[in-house]
Design an enzyme around this catalytic site. Structure first.
Site, mmCIF file in Angstrom:
data_model
loop_
_atom_site.group_PDB
_atom_site.id
_atom_site.type_symbol
_atom_site.label_atom_id
_atom_site.label_comp_id
_atom_site.label_asym_id
_atom_site.label_seq_id
_atom_site.Cartn_x
_atom_site.Cartn_y
_atom_site.Cartn_z
ATOM 1 N N ASP A 57 0.720 -1.101 0.056
ATOM 2 C CA ASP A 57 -0.042 0.146 -0.142
ATOM 3 C C ASP A 57 0.852 1.166 -0.099
ATOM 4 O O ASP A 57 1.992 1.213 0.435
ATOM 5 C CB ASP A 57 -0.974 0.084 1.147
ATOM 6 C CG ASP A 57 -2.040 -1.023 1.280
ATOM 7 O OD1 ASP A 57 -2.403 -1.444 -0.004
ATOM 8 O OD2 ASP A 57 -2.253 -1.586 2.224
ATOM 9 N N TYR A 85 6.822 -8.449 8.573
ATOM 10 C CA TYR A 85 6.577 -7.071 8.771
ATOM 11 C C TYR A 85 7.016 -6.398 10.236
ATOM 12 O O TYR A 85 6.911 -7.292 11.114
ATOM 13 C CB TYR A 85 5.301 -6.650 8.300
ATOM 14 C CG TYR A 85 4.581 -6.936 7.022
ATOM 15 C CD1 TYR A 85 4.572 -6.280 6.090
ATOM 16 C CD2 TYR A 85 4.301 -8.444 6.804
ATOM 17 C CE1 TYR A 85 4.067 -6.601 4.732
ATOM 18 C CE2 TYR A 85 3.723 -8.734 5.520
ATOM 19 C CZ TYR A 85 3.555 -7.644 4.532
ATOM 20 O OH TYR A 85 3.192 -8.091 3.260
ATOM 21 N N ASP A 99 -6.431 1.430 8.254
ATOM 22 C CA ASP A 99 -5.077 1.960 8.518
ATOM 23 C C ASP A 99 -5.117 3.637 8.436
ATOM 24 O O ASP A 99 -6.458 4.057 8.633
ATOM 25 C CB ASP A 99 -4.210 1.526 7.218
ATOM 26 C CG ASP A 99 -4.421 2.140 5.833
ATOM 27 O OD1 ASP A 99 -5.441 3.096 5.927
ATOM 28 O OD2 ASP A 99 -4.148 1.400 4.835
ATOM 29 N N ARG A 210 -3.319 -5.268 8.088
ATOM 30 C CA ARG A 210 -4.398 -4.230 8.361
ATOM 31 C C ARG A 210 -5.536 -4.957 9.154
ATOM 32 O O ARG A 210 -6.186 -4.375 10.133
ATOM 33 C CB ARG A 210 -5.013 -3.499 7.127
ATOM 34 C CG ARG A 210 -3.977 -2.318 6.793
ATOM 35 C CD ARG A 210 -4.633 -1.781 5.240
ATOM 36 N NE ARG A 210 -4.825 -2.635 4.197
ATOM 37 C CZ ARG A 210 -5.466 -2.472 3.148
ATOM 38 N NH1 ARG A 210 -6.297 -1.560 3.166
ATOM 39 N NH2 ARG A 210 -5.420 -3.431 2.262
#
Length: 332
Positions: A57, A85, A99, A210
């Site tokens: 994203d 991540y 988010d 997310r």
């Protein structure tokens, strides 16, 4: 001397060559889409045959695998590898996109947590870690509505943007690692008391971080969303091998007009790092290159294997299928 000899206005410059086939590991900056990065690399590589393995994203940063030339045929398989991540989850608010890029839809704050749990240590961290544990392992996850999943042929995020009411089905994903590194008290822009949890996630392809943030907030009764996301690894490729766009452009500019300076990982090296290796003899290599399915009773089904010839050349990606080697992509 002529202009050609002196490099004057009439000189003919040698065209810069296109980059070699292979992978470039990019450290994507915030504010760029994955397509933006592909567009930049097309210019640097002097070819339109450029793609990426797994979207990030615009808000997210970190490892984005870029394939050039024939390496684009590896990307679909590389996208299926596990990913790692680091992220920050804000507990106390929900947003329409799960988010920080979306509008805040609820600000419950941390009032629903047990007494004393609004502190960054002690009960606060214990409450977060207990909820995280329930989202670790093999789980069923409902993707974010702003994902690219298709619903009746239409992207979910398009339906969400148009205000449609719809539901996405849960699907199995694997989250072998979901750990809390730190928890700290904070105050949101609207004055809501929140907790910010820094986490590390290792997950299978198809997992939405997310959605993990959303579900963590739901489990705690506070709501939650991502405020930061950085991908640190895709399969075997980590940030230690990644280059910023500025570094890549500098390398290309410094190489000169007739040379492409992109730090491209050769196809053979990229395949050897990402997939199990199968070395074949000359006869097998010839048969495989001609599309013949080789006997391979021990080859894993549903898992790509990189095939190398006796000279070390990368020949193909294959997988097991009823005792045979089924070709997924031939590079010989």
């Amino acid at each position: 001397m002529t202009d050609k000899d002196t490099g004057g206005r009439g000189a003919r410059r040698a065209p810069r060559i296109a980059a070699a086939d292979g992978l470039v590991v990019v450290d994507k900056p915030a504010g760029h889409t994955s397509h933006d990065v592909v567009a930049r690399l097309r210019g640097m590589a002097r070819t339109r045959r450029v793609g990426h393995a797994g979207t990030l994203d615009p808000m997210a940063t970190g490892v984005l695998l870029i394939g050039i030339g024939r390496a684009t045929r590896l990307l679909g398989h590389l996208a299926l590898t596990d990913k790692e991540y680091t992220a920050t989850v804000r507990l106390g608010q929900t947003t329409v996109t799960d988010d920080a890029e979306g509008e805040v839809t609820a600000s419950a704050g941390t009032a629903s947590l047990p007494p004393g749990a609004t502190e960054a240590s002690g009960e606060g961290r214990a409450a977060v870690e207990a909820a995280v544990a329930r989202l670790t392992g093999d789980i069923q996850q409902v993707p974010s509505k702003v994902s690219a999943i298709k619903v009746d042929g239409k992207r979910s995020y398009k339906r969400a943007r148009e205000g449609e009411e719809f539901e996405l089905a849960a699907r199995p994903v694997s989250v072998p690692v979901f750990t809390v590194r730190a928890v700290r008290a904070a105050v949101a822009d609207d004055g809501t008391a929140v907790l910010d949890a820094d986490v590390t996630v290792v997950c299978s392809s198809g997992t939405y971080v997310r959605a993990l943030a959303r579900d963590l907030g739901a489990a705690l009764g506070t709501g939650g969303h991502l405020t930061a996301l950085r991908r640190t690894r895709v399969g075997p490729y980590g940030l230690d091998a990644a280059h910023t766009l500025e570094e890549l452009q500098t390398a290309v500019d410094a190489a000169g007009e007739a040379v492409n300076g992109l730090p491209v990982m050769p196809l053979a090296e990229a395949a050897a790092a990402a997939f199990p290796r199968w070395d074949v003899d000359e006869k097998q290599a010839r048969l495989l290159s001609n599309g013949v399915r080789l006997d391979a009773p021990g080859l894993a089904e549903g898992r790509p294997t990189a095939v190398f010839g006796p000279d070390g050349r990368f020949l193909a990606l294959v997988e097991g299928a009823r005792g045979k080697a089924k070709s997924l992509a031939v590079f010989a």
